[in-house]
Design an enzyme around this catalytic site. Structure first.
Site, PDB file in Angstrom:
ATOM      1  N   GLN A 293       6.989   6.497  13.248  1.00 51.30           N
ATOM      2  CA  GLN A 293       7.166   7.165  14.543  1.00 51.30           C
ATOM      3  C   GLN A 293       6.685   8.619  14.456  1.00 51.30           C
ATOM      4  O   GLN A 293       7.107   9.368  13.589  1.00 51.30           O
ATOM      5  CB  GLN A 293       8.650   7.108  14.957  1.00 51.30           C
ATOM      6  CG  GLN A 293       8.934   7.627  16.349  1.00 51.30           C
ATOM      7  CD  GLN A 293       8.280   6.773  17.442  1.00 51.30           C
ATOM      8  OE1 GLN A 293       8.329   5.554  17.410  1.00 51.30           O
ATOM      9  NE2 GLN A 293       7.655   7.431  18.406  1.00 51.30           N
TER      10      GLN A 293
ATOM     11  N   ASP B  12       0.153   0.107  14.575  1.00 54.78           N
ATOM     12  CA  ASP B  12      -0.038   1.205  15.533  1.00 54.78           C
ATOM     13  C   ASP B  12      -1.528   1.584  15.624  1.00 54.78           C
ATOM     14  O   ASP B  12      -1.928   2.329  16.519  1.00 54.78           O
ATOM     15  CB  ASP B  12       0.768   2.428  15.077  1.00 54.78           C
ATOM     16  CG  ASP B  12       1.662   2.962  16.184  1.00 54.78           C
ATOM     17  OD1 ASP B  12       1.621   2.395  17.300  1.00 54.78           O
ATOM     18  OD2 ASP B  12       2.394   3.943  15.946  1.00 54.78           O
TER      19      ASP B  12
ATOM     20  N   LYS C  49      11.775  -0.358  20.413  1.00 53.40           N
ATOM     21  CA  LYS C  49      10.848  -1.257  19.706  1.00 53.40           C
ATOM     22  C   LYS C  49      11.645  -2.350  18.972  1.00 53.40           C
ATOM     23  O   LYS C  49      11.259  -3.521  18.983  1.00 53.40           O
ATOM     24  CB  LYS C  49       9.983  -0.455  18.737  1.00 53.40           C
ATOM     25  CG  LYS C  49       8.935   0.381  19.492  1.00 53.40           C
ATOM     26  CD  LYS C  49       8.339   1.531  18.700  1.00 53.40           C
ATOM     27  CE  LYS C  49       7.455   2.382  19.616  1.00 53.40           C
ATOM     28  NZ  LYS C  49       7.022   3.647  19.020  1.00 53.40           N
TER      29      LYS C  49
END
Ligand code: NDP
Length: 303
Positions: free
Chosen positions: A98, A121, A54
């Protein structure tokens, strides 16, 4: 029938190119650089690799990235205080925590702390709640399901009025994918491990999104002729020699592995109208959509 292969790699590259153009325009106009902050707790090699990819994507598109790493024994308070700090930091456009996090961390509490304007996200309860309500728009849509819908749209598959079947009901793929399909006026059936007679349900699907993590479980004979098949599954299996023994890599001396999806691609492509390959289908879309969401976050915060 031989299905049209939906090239996720090419479509993801197009999304990335478009994001890079917008990032350059913002920079030329003197606006702050879109910046993604990632939070990694612990040392899972797969999570570390995802976070690194990322950061690399941000650099390639001219965006900034900030990588925060806490030890595997970090406390709830440490993780929460880091998220609060990133929420308050004007340089940070988007925050990605994450997953999965170590067992001592309450994931739901952490995700609910992320400011809705930085939730690139799309997993904060506010964004998911808006996705689940008719007439409400989330600020951000979770990246993998967003990628699935984008692939369907780019392939020209009509979603409105279609019978869609989603295999899997996880928070990160199956459920948001189902909600997105409903928001686009499909009639949606969500299947899971307790669903009875899966082949019969799948045979009704004009659109199938498979996200169960079961190696090539969906057979060609289960698929409605002409259906659009989006295979999210990523399963690693050994490569076999023609005599059935495991193939060994000359480079590493270890058994070779390859990635396959939840759908038996060779069988399904003979029946479906559209199909995504694994790898090279949904996989590349996840980061592309994250980059898109991060740009959008910067646009919301500094129009
Ligand atoms: P989860 O393990 O969280 O969820 C799996 C879902 O599949 C559950 O809802 C489960 O049902 C259901 N399921 C399991 N076995 C069966 C079965 N035999 N029949 C019907 N349903 C079944 O997985 P994720 O959603 O996180 O991931 C799914 C797949 O997608 C994985 O292969 C993962 O690697 C991949 N993935 C790919 C991404 C990408 O970027 N391309 C991103 C994220 C995931 P129940 O709820 O009843 O347990």
């Amino acid at each position: 029938m031989t299905a049209q292969i939906i090239d996720g790699k090419a479509i993801a590259q197009k999304v990335r190119d478009e994001v890079a153009v917008q990032v350059a325009k913002r920079s030329a106009a003197g606006k702050p650089q879109p910046t993604l902050a990632t939070v990694l707790v612990g040392d899972r090699p797969d999570s570390a690799a995802y976070v690194a990819s990322k950061g690399k994507a941000c650099a390639e598109l001219g965006m900034g990235s900030i990588s925060q790493h806490l030890p595997a024994d970090a406390s709830q308070e440490q993780v929460e205080s880091l998220v609060r700090q990133l929420n308050a930091d004007p340089k940070v456009s988007g925050i990605l925590v994450q997953l999965p996090m170590p067992h001592q961390i309450n994931e739901e509490r952490v995700l609910s702390l992320i400011s809705i304007e930085k939730d690139v996200d799309g997993f904060s309860p506010l964004n998911i709640g808006r996705l689940a309500q008719k007439g409400r728009e989330p600020l951000f849509v979770p990246c993998t399901p967003y990628g699935c819908i984008y692939l369907l749209e780019q392939a020209g598959v009509k979603i409105e009025g279609a019978n869609a079947v989603v295999l899997g009901r996880s928070n990160i793929v199956g459920m948001p994918a189902a909600l997105l399909l409903i928001s686009r006026n499909a009639t949606v059936t969500v299947c899971h491990s307790r669903t009875r007679d899966l082949p019969a349900v799948i045979r009704q699907a004009d659109i199938l999104i498979a996200a169960i993590g079961k190696t090539e479980m969906v057979r060609g004979g289960w698929i409605k002729p002409g259906a659009a098949v989006i295979d999210v599954g990523i399963n690693s299996i050994p490569v076999l020699n023609p005599d059935g023994t495991p193939a060994i890599s000359e480079k590493t001396g270890k058994p070779r592995q390859k990635l396959v999806g939840d759908v038996n691609f060779e069988e399904a492509k003979e029946v479906a109208g559209f199909i995504t390959p694994v790898p090279g289908g949904v996989g590349p879309m996840t980061i592309a959509m994250l980059m898109r969401n991060t740009l959008r976050a910067a646009e919301i915060q500094n129009p």
